[in-house]
Design an enzyme around this catalytic site. Structure first.
Site, PDB file in Angstrom:
ATOM      1  N   ASP A  10       2.227  -1.327  11.743  1.00  0.00           N
ATOM      2  CA  ASP A  10       0.820  -1.709  11.395  1.00  0.00           C
ATOM      3  C   ASP A  10       0.685  -3.279  11.889  1.00  0.00           C
ATOM      4  O   ASP A  10      -0.426  -3.671  11.556  1.00  0.00           O
ATOM      5  CB  ASP A  10       0.487  -1.667   9.819  1.00  0.00           C
ATOM      6  CG  ASP A  10       0.470  -0.483   9.309  1.00  0.00           C
ATOM      7  OD1 ASP A  10       0.057   0.551  10.325  1.00  0.00           O
ATOM      8  OD2 ASP A  10       0.903   0.272   8.216  1.00  0.00           O
ATOM      9  N   ARG A  64      -7.172  -3.187  10.100  1.00  0.00           N
ATOM     10  CA  ARG A  64      -6.195  -4.492  10.624  1.00  0.00           C
ATOM     11  C   ARG A  64      -6.841  -5.113  11.924  1.00  0.00           C
ATOM     12  O   ARG A  64      -6.294  -6.063  12.441  1.00  0.00           O
ATOM     13  CB  ARG A  64      -4.921  -3.612  10.921  1.00  0.00           C
ATOM     14  CG  ARG A  64      -4.282  -3.154   9.782  1.00  0.00           C
ATOM     15  CD  ARG A  64      -2.849  -2.705   9.681  1.00  0.00           C
ATOM     16  NE  ARG A  64      -2.526  -1.911   8.554  1.00  0.00           N
ATOM     17  CZ  ARG A  64      -2.112  -2.487   7.224  1.00  0.00           C
ATOM     18  NH1 ARG A  64      -2.160  -3.698   7.188  1.00  0.00           N
ATOM     19  NH2 ARG A  64      -1.807  -1.773   6.324  1.00  0.00           N
ATOM     20  N   LYS A 106       0.788  -1.208  -0.226  1.00  0.00           N
ATOM     21  CA  LYS A 106       0.218   0.048  -0.028  1.00  0.00           C
ATOM     22  C   LYS A 106       0.733   1.172   0.000  1.00  0.00           C
ATOM     23  O   LYS A 106       0.410   2.165  -0.894  1.00  0.00           O
ATOM     24  CB  LYS A 106      -1.048   0.005   1.405  1.00  0.00           C
ATOM     25  CG  LYS A 106      -2.150   1.003   1.053  1.00  0.00           C
ATOM     26  CD  LYS A 106      -3.055   1.031   2.220  1.00  0.00           C
ATOM     27  CE  LYS A 106      -2.750   0.860   3.542  1.00  0.00           C
ATOM     28  NZ  LYS A 106      -3.839   1.124   4.406  1.00  0.00           N
ATOM     29  N   GLY A 120      -4.763   7.681   6.056  1.00  0.00           N
ATOM     30  CA  GLY A 120      -4.083   8.597   6.556  1.00  0.00           C
ATOM     31  C   GLY A 120      -2.683   8.942   5.793  1.00  0.00           C
ATOM     32  O   GLY A 120      -2.056  10.005   5.750  1.00  0.00           O
ATOM     33  N   LYS A 177      -3.869   5.833  14.978  1.00  0.00           N
ATOM     34  CA  LYS A 177      -3.885   5.190  13.692  1.00  0.00           C
ATOM     35  C   LYS A 177      -5.440   5.256  13.548  1.00  0.00           C
ATOM     36  O   LYS A 177      -6.412   6.089  13.807  1.00  0.00           O
ATOM     37  CB  LYS A 177      -3.812   3.640  13.718  1.00  0.00           C
ATOM     38  CG  LYS A 177      -2.036   3.680  14.174  1.00  0.00           C
ATOM     39  CD  LYS A 177      -1.160   4.252  13.053  1.00  0.00           C
ATOM     40  CE  LYS A 177      -0.936   3.605  11.910  1.00  0.00           C
ATOM     41  NZ  LYS A 177       0.073   4.233  11.000  1.00  0.00           N
ATOM     42  N   GLN A 226       5.381   9.049   7.318  1.00  0.00           N
ATOM     43  CA  GLN A 226       4.630   9.802   6.587  1.00  0.00           C
ATOM     44  C   GLN A 226       4.848  11.445   6.606  1.00  0.00           C
ATOM     45  O   GLN A 226       4.840  12.004   5.631  1.00  0.00           O
ATOM     46  CB  GLN A 226       3.110   9.696   7.291  1.00  0.00           C
ATOM     47  CG  GLN A 226       2.475   8.497   6.879  1.00  0.00           C
ATOM     48  CD  GLN A 226       1.096   8.165   7.667  1.00  0.00           C
ATOM     49  OE1 GLN A 226       0.594   9.233   8.258  1.00  0.00           O
ATOM     50  NE2 GLN A 226       0.551   7.024   7.543  1.00  0.00           N
TER      51      GLN A 226
END
EC number: 2.5.1.19
Length: 440
Positions: A318, A393, A20, A93, A345, A168
């Site tokens: 994650d 998740r 991703k 996000g 998250k 990020q």
């Protein structure tokens, strides 16, 4: 959805959807490059499709040619157009924060929003550094979406030290730096996933990386001409974590996950699983599109408790919910340290993970920013209903737990699993040889 023990080992081979993180970046860098970028293996989950739609709205030509095969005709650095409508990033996000950096360097006005979950997530961590480029932001209280962005006409390069390790935020600053003259410099306290640096080089930018006493320093020479380059997206290691965990837990299983990304800044879970005694073998290692890739053979076996250091968080941020599930089956108490980032998250993943285990009858507790999971080497009772809080998740972790717990597990909603893992239930049922995951 409901998950129950399949009654037989998991077997065969599978390929998980494309990474991703790399898929988002492939579309964005393709839009900024001169020429047409061919992408193979793109993740076609909802999050990435939102990024594709945003790039179209900003003037790039983005076209799906076949499943996983896409082409992007870019507009060059500084060439994005003002969008005619609000950019809706759904639940992503990553897309929202990276897009903030991309938009900050272009002299255009835009408005970004997302779904209810994304509108609760903090954007101040990118708004604050990006404001120093000359871009202007107007947001809800706490820097939350919807967010209006007026990009800088003459963006300034940044010299920014990350207060906490965040790929990020680092990527947002580097994306803004593409449009600025001079050198943009980012210092990160702990190394985070470096897909942005790898892809910048792949498209022809000059990027220097050095480990120093103050941290990992990344320098980008601004205003490069990015040139279209083909990209092969490897399988997402965060998605691979779920069939890997299922094979470790379901007795007798032997499963091969083909073509997954093995970037050393993304393999914290594999390192942790090996410490727990997991039977993992990497085969056919190779490099595709600047990213290390390989096939992973996983065999069922007993697991032991470990202590996971806080320095490993960036390389497996994650994967903590599924690691907690594995820890519930292990012998002893597993302690995962320094999980503050999980609180912001898609959900408060720290609380949601503890609640998931409680619903299965497993023992877990939160001490500060640490998660402790107490296992006895046997499957938890199961039988509970898990509130997923729109977090894909958490949903997949609960379903994997249900494949090996004494009684089936249920989740309140599984529709949003497609944001990162389209076809998850069908794939797991195929390697299980049974309808282990069902609606209801």
């Amino acid at each position: 959805m409901r998950a129950a023990a399949p009654g037989r080992p998991l077997s065969g081979s599978l390929r998980v959807p494309g990474d991703k993180s790399i898929s988002h970046r492939a579309l964005m860098f393709g839009a900024l490059a001169v020429g047409t970028t061919a992408i193979e293996g793109l993740l076609e989950g909802e999050d990435v499709l939102r990024t594709a739609a945003a790039m179209r709205a900003l003037g790039a030509e983005v076209e799906q040619l076949a499943p996983g095969r896409w082409r992007v005709a870019g507009r060059g650095i500084g060439g994005l157009l003002e969008p005619a409508d609000v950019l809706d990033m759904g639940n992503s996000g990553t897309a929202a924060r990276l897009l903030c950096g991309l938009l900050a360097g272009h002299p255009i006005f835009s408005v970004m929003t997302g779904d209810a979950s994304l509108r609760r997530r903090p954007m101040r961590r990118v708004i604050d550094p990006l404001s120093a480029t000359g871009a202007r932001f107007a947001a809800r209280e706490g820097g939350r979406l919807p967010l209006a962005i007026e990009g800088a006409a003459d963006p300034l390069p940044l010299d920014y030290r990350l207060p906490v390790a965040s790929a990020q935020v680092k990527s947002a600053v580097l994306l803004a730096g593409l449009c600025a003259p001079g050198t943009t410099r980012v210092v990160e306290p702990e190394p985070t996933r470096d897909h942005t640096e790898n892809m910048l080089r792949h498209f022809g930018a000059t990027v220097r990386v050095e480990d120093t006493p103050e941290g990992r320093v990344i320098e980008l020479e601004g205003q490069p001409e990015l040139v279209a380059a083909p990209i092969m997206v490897p399988g997402d290691p965060s998605s691979a974590a779920f069939p890997v965990a299922a094979a470790l837990l379901v007795p007798g299983s032997a499963l091969t996950v083909e073509g997954i990304g093995l970037n050393p800044l993304r393999t914290g879970l594999l390192a942790t699983l090996r410490e727990m005694g997991a039977d993992l073998t990497v085969r056919n290692e190779r490099v595709e599109g600047g990213e290390p890739t390989g096939d992973l053979l996983v065999r069922h076996g007993p697991l032991r408790a470990v202590e996971v250091p806080p320095g490993r968080v960036p390389s497996m941020i994650d994967e903590y919910p599924i690691l907690a599930v594995l820890a519930a089956f292990a012998q002893g108490t597993t302690r995962m340290r320094g999980l503050a980032e999980l609180r912001v998250k898609e959900s408060d993943r720290l609380a949601a993970t503890a609640a998931l285990l409680a619903a299965a009858g497993a023992r877990a507790e939160i001490l500060g920013d640490d998660l402790l999971v107490h296992g006895n080497g046997a499957p938890p009772p199961g039988g509970g209903l898990v509130a997923t809080h729109m977090d894909h998740r958490i949903a997949m972790s609960a379903l994997v737990l249900g494949l090996a717990s004494a009684a089936p597990m249920r989740i309140d909603d599984g529709a949003f699993i497609d944001t990162s893992f389209p076809g998850f239930a069908a794939l797991m049922n195929r390697v299980a040889g049974a309808e282990a995951l069902t609606a209801g």
